[in-house]
Write a protein that holds these residues in place. Structure first.
Motif, short mmCIF file in Angstrom:
data_model
loop_
_atom_site.label_atom_id
_atom_site.label_comp_id
_atom_site.label_asym_id
_atom_site.label_seq_id
_atom_site.Cartn_x
_atom_site.Cartn_y
_atom_site.Cartn_z
N ASP A 3 47.13 -90.33 36.18
CA ASP A 3 47.63 -88.97 36.41
C ASP A 3 49.09 -88.87 35.96
O ASP A 3 49.96 -89.53 36.54
CB ASP A 3 47.51 -88.63 37.90
CG ASP A 3 47.82 -87.17 38.20
OD1 ASP A 3 48.47 -86.51 37.37
OD2 ASP A 3 47.42 -86.70 39.28
N PRO A 4 49.40 -88.05 34.96
CA PRO A 4 50.77 -87.98 34.48
C PRO A 4 51.76 -87.46 35.52
O PRO A 4 52.98 -87.66 35.38
CB PRO A 4 50.68 -87.03 33.27
CG PRO A 4 49.45 -86.22 33.52
CD PRO A 4 48.50 -87.14 34.22
N ALA A 5 51.27 -86.82 36.56
CA ALA A 5 52.15 -86.36 37.63
C ALA A 5 52.59 -87.48 38.55
O ALA A 5 53.54 -87.33 39.32
CB ALA A 5 51.46 -85.26 38.45
N MET A 6 51.92 -88.64 38.46
CA MET A 6 52.21 -89.72 39.41
C MET A 6 52.42 -91.08 38.75
O MET A 6 52.75 -92.05 39.44
CB MET A 6 51.06 -89.85 40.42
CG MET A 6 50.83 -88.62 41.29
SD MET A 6 49.61 -88.91 42.62
CE MET A 6 48.10 -89.09 41.67
N ASN A 7 52.23 -91.18 37.43
CA ASN A 7 52.21 -92.52 36.83
C ASN A 7 53.52 -92.93 36.16
O ASN A 7 53.53 -93.80 35.30
CB ASN A 7 51.04 -92.64 35.85
CG ASN A 7 51.17 -91.76 34.63
OD1 ASN A 7 52.22 -91.15 34.39
ND2 ASN A 7 50.12 -91.68 33.83
N HIS A 8 54.62 -92.29 36.55
CA HIS A 8 55.95 -92.72 36.13
C HIS A 8 56.13 -92.74 34.62
O HIS A 8 56.67 -93.70 34.05
CB HIS A 8 56.29 -94.10 36.71
CG HIS A 8 56.47 -94.10 38.20
ND1 HIS A 8 57.62 -94.51 38.84
CD2 HIS A 8 55.64 -93.72 39.20
CE1 HIS A 8 57.49 -94.40 40.15
NE2 HIS A 8 56.28 -93.92 40.38
N GLY A 9 55.67 -91.70 33.96
CA GLY A 9 55.95 -91.53 32.54
C GLY A 9 54.92 -92.09 31.59
O GLY A 9 55.09 -91.98 30.36
N LEU A 10 53.86 -92.68 32.09
CA LEU A 10 52.79 -93.13 31.20
C LEU A 10 52.04 -91.90 30.67
O LEU A 10 52.02 -90.84 31.30
CB LEU A 10 51.82 -94.04 31.95
CG LEU A 10 52.33 -95.45 32.25
CD1 LEU A 10 51.45 -96.12 33.29
CD2 LEU A 10 52.40 -96.28 30.98
N PRO A 11 51.41 -92.01 29.51
CA PRO A 11 50.70 -90.87 28.96
C PRO A 11 49.50 -90.48 29.83
O PRO A 11 48.93 -91.32 30.54
CB PRO A 11 50.24 -91.34 27.57
CG PRO A 11 50.25 -92.82 27.65
CD PRO A 11 51.36 -93.18 28.59
N ALA A 12 49.13 -89.21 29.78
CA ALA A 12 48.01 -88.73 30.57
C ALA A 12 46.74 -89.52 30.25
O ALA A 12 46.40 -89.69 29.07
CB ALA A 12 47.79 -87.24 30.30
N PHE A 13 46.09 -90.01 31.29
CA PHE A 13 44.85 -90.78 31.16
C PHE A 13 45.01 -91.98 30.22
O PHE A 13 44.06 -92.45 29.62
CB PHE A 13 43.69 -89.89 30.74
CG PHE A 13 43.42 -88.79 31.74
CD1 PHE A 13 42.78 -89.06 32.93
CD2 PHE A 13 43.87 -87.49 31.49
CE1 PHE A 13 42.56 -88.06 33.86
CE2 PHE A 13 43.66 -86.48 32.42
CZ PHE A 13 43.00 -86.76 33.62
N LEU A 14 46.28 -92.44 30.12
CA LEU A 14 46.61 -93.65 29.37
C LEU A 14 46.19 -93.56 27.91
O LEU A 14 45.90 -94.57 27.27
CB LEU A 14 45.97 -94.88 30.04
CG LEU A 14 46.33 -95.10 31.52
CD1 LEU A 14 45.59 -96.32 32.07
CD2 LEU A 14 47.84 -95.26 31.71
N GLN A 15 46.21 -92.34 27.35
CA GLN A 15 45.90 -92.14 25.93
C GLN A 15 47.21 -91.86 25.19
O GLN A 15 47.75 -90.76 25.27
CB GLN A 15 44.92 -90.98 25.76
CG GLN A 15 44.67 -90.56 24.32
CD GLN A 15 44.42 -91.73 23.38
OE1 GLN A 15 45.30 -92.12 22.63
NE2 GLN A 15 43.22 -92.29 23.44
N PRO A 16 47.72 -92.85 24.47
CA PRO A 16 49.05 -92.70 23.87
C PRO A 16 49.06 -91.97 22.54
O PRO A 16 50.14 -91.63 22.03
CB PRO A 16 49.50 -94.15 23.68
CG PRO A 16 48.22 -94.90 23.48
CD PRO A 16 47.19 -94.21 24.31
N TYR A 17 47.88 -91.70 21.94
CA TYR A 17 47.84 -91.07 20.62
C TYR A 17 47.01 -89.79 20.66
O TYR A 17 45.86 -89.80 21.08
CB TYR A 17 47.24 -92.04 19.59
CG TYR A 17 47.87 -93.40 19.59
CD1 TYR A 17 49.21 -93.57 19.24
CD2 TYR A 17 47.14 -94.53 19.96
CE1 TYR A 17 49.80 -94.82 19.26
CE2 TYR A 17 47.72 -95.78 19.98
CZ TYR A 17 49.05 -95.93 19.63
OH TYR A 17 49.63 -97.16 19.66
N LYS A 18 47.62 -88.68 20.23
CA LYS A 18 46.90 -87.42 20.11
C LYS A 18 46.19 -87.06 21.41
O LYS A 18 44.99 -86.78 21.44
CB LYS A 18 45.91 -87.47 18.95
CG LYS A 18 46.57 -87.69 17.59
CD LYS A 18 45.57 -87.69 16.46
CE LYS A 18 46.27 -87.90 15.12
NZ LYS A 18 45.31 -87.95 13.98
#
Length: 530
Positions: free
Chosen positions: A384-399
């Motif tokens: 969850d990007p609201a709680m994961n301290h700056g990691l991409p949403a659902f851990l998808q870093p591309y597109k």
């Protein structure tokens, strides 16, 4: 050099859970010590003397259950024992797994080895030979209430030993048992004296499943510890709540151990915050003119990190309780009647009753469910990007958006938790009278053990999803530079990567989840580092 599978375990006293799992899984062969063999022979001799003296011996000179008031002439003893197996072989449903069915035979054998059963030496030797040949009887898993023992599943095991059932080979092939026995140079067993009753009258199915559950649950707890510390490292959690002093202040054995294990696993990490909250000092600049705090000072983590020692510690204490019960039951004589060389008569009672295992299995199941809940909630925070301290949403870093990353995985984890909760009602209180009210209160121990086994299956799938997500997060962070993860977090990532590669773009992950769950559950997975 002999391989593991060629190693001989000589039974000459109580077995441990590890001993049981090694033999049931086929990584150890079995032999009986002279002392154990002598005890088995002495019990058989005591039984033969009772029969010769025309004494009442339930199930040998009498009928069974409500028909125990019928006296049976000694000339019909083989027919009586055979008919017992026939009328009880009414199991239905999916078969027990290869290792569970072998555990059933091993558990029954261990009970006989206590020297109170009266089983014949020929039967015992046949069971040892079948285990050493890698065989498991085909045993339907449903049909026992766990009262006069696991009569129904054990009867199907007996059919295989009689050459009238089927064996399951290690390769998963189902074959006619008579044919298999002849191929390995053994004769189907003819039931003499008390052999039929000795095979079915005891808690062997529930004990086997519960013992295997113990091993798997301990492994699941190990993974929960590792995933919790990886989760805390990824989100830069605070280690203060894991201080061993908390365990000393609230000295449950499990919690004390949990604090120590959590701290050991984060050794070498530069990501966890080891600062004590009380060391922070509020400055006048932190407040406005009306005394309202200008900025939030985050000094406590969510419960999925902060209360991990209390959650995992409680699980360890339940595991310890369950282990104590199954270890005693595994090494007990659970027949009726029992024979004691110091007693002139057979002892008639209820050692076949499975309440201990039923209660223990029902105690372990909520702990298994709680581990699933903890894992899913940690996963939810991680994606969850609201709680994961700056990691991409659902851990998808591309597109992100074109690709959805671990969105579907988290939904699956939620569904599995729902299944765990929906099946969490205890089995041990579901007594229902049966057997013409002879069994007027029953244990349901095997159902309880099976429910716990099924819960463990789902738990390992949830843990596998979380492990994949943690590995993804570790890789995202390390690809941005030196991330300071602990050696344990990196070894966790490496373990996952051997069967599930980094998620660059969306792909179907169901098969990878199942593969990783199987590897995580496998007690002989050498890549697992405790």
């Amino acid at each position: 050099m002999a391989s593991k599978a060629d190693a001989i375990f000589v039974m000459d006293g109580p077995l441990s859970v590890a001993d049981f799992v090694a033999i049931a899984s086929g990584s150890r062969r079995l032999a009986l010590s002279e002392r154990v063999s002598a005890g088995i022979a002495a019990a058989q001799a005591r039984m033969a003397r009772c029969i010769k003296e025309n004494r009442l011996v339930y199930g040998v000179t009498t009928g069974f259950g409500p028909l125990a008031n019928a006296w049976i002439d000694g000339a019909h003893v083989e027919e009586l024992q055979t008919n017992l197996i026939y009328h009880l072989a009414t199991g239905v449903g999916a078969p027990l797994s290869w290792v569970e069915a072998r555990g059933l035979m091993l558990s029954r054998l261990i009970s006989m080895a206590q020297g109170h059963s009266g089983a014949s030496n020929a039967l015992v030797c046949l069971m040892v030979a079948c285990l050493n040949a890698g065989l498991a009887a085909v045993v339907p898993e449903k049909g026992t209430v766990g009262a006069s023992g696991d009569l129904t599943p054990s009867a199907h095991m007996a059919l295989a030993l009689m050459g009238e059932g089927a064996f399951l080979t290690r390769a998963g092939e189902t074959r006619d048992s008579g044919e298999v026995l002849r191929e390995i140079g053994l004769q189907p067993h003819r039931l003499a004296h008390r052999d039929g009753l000795a095979l079915v009258n005891g808690t062997s199915a529930m004990t086997a499943i519960a013992t295997l559950n113990q091993s798997r649950a301990e492994r699941a707890a190990d993974w929960a510890f590792r995933l919790t510390t990886a989760h805390a490292e990824i989100l830069r959690g605070k280690a203060e709540a894991w201080a061993p002093a908390f365990g000393a202040f609230r000295p449950h054995r499990g919690q004390i151990e949990a604090h120590l294990r959590l701290n050991r696993l984060i050794e070498g990490s530069r990501r966890v915050d080891r600062q004590r909250a009380a060391s922070l000092r509020l400055q006048s600049a932190d407040f406005d003119a009306e005394g309202i705090q200008r900025r939030e000072i985050a000094h406590q983590d969510p419960y999925t990190i902060r209360c991990a020692p209390q959650i995992l510690g409680a699980v360890l204490d339940v595991l310890r309780f369950h282990r104590d019960i199954v270890t005693v039951e595994m090494n007990a004589a659970t027949d009726n009647p029992l024979f004691d060389t110091d007693e002139p008569f057979a002892l008639h009672g209820g050692n076949f009753y499975g309440q201990h295992i039923a209660f223990a299995a029902d105690a372990l199941s909520p702990a298994v469910v709680k581990l699933g809940i903890l894992s899913e909630r940690q996963l939810a925070r991680l994606v969850d990007p609201a709680m994961n301290h700056g990691l991409p949403a659902f851990l998808q870093p591309y597109k992100t958006g074109l690709h959805s990353g671990f969105m579907g995985c988290q939904v699956t984890a939620s569904a599995l938790v729902a299944e765990l909760r929906s099946q969490a009602s205890p089995a041990s209180i579901q007594s229902i009278p049966t057997n013409a009210n002879n069994q007027d209160v029953v244990s349901m121990g095997t159902i309880a053990a099976r429910k716990c086994r099924n819960a463990l299956d789902e738990l390992f799938r949830i843990l596998a999803i979380q492990a994949m997500a943690c590995a993804q997060a570790v890789d995202i962070e390390t690809r941005q530079g030196e991330a300071g993860f602990s050696p344990d977090a990196l070894s966790l990532r490496d373990f996952v990567r051997r069967s599930s590669r980094f998620l660059h773009h969306d792909r179907a992950l169901g098969g990878e989840i199942e593969t990783l769950a199987s590897r995580m559950a496998n007690p002989f997975e050498e890549e697992f580092l405790r």
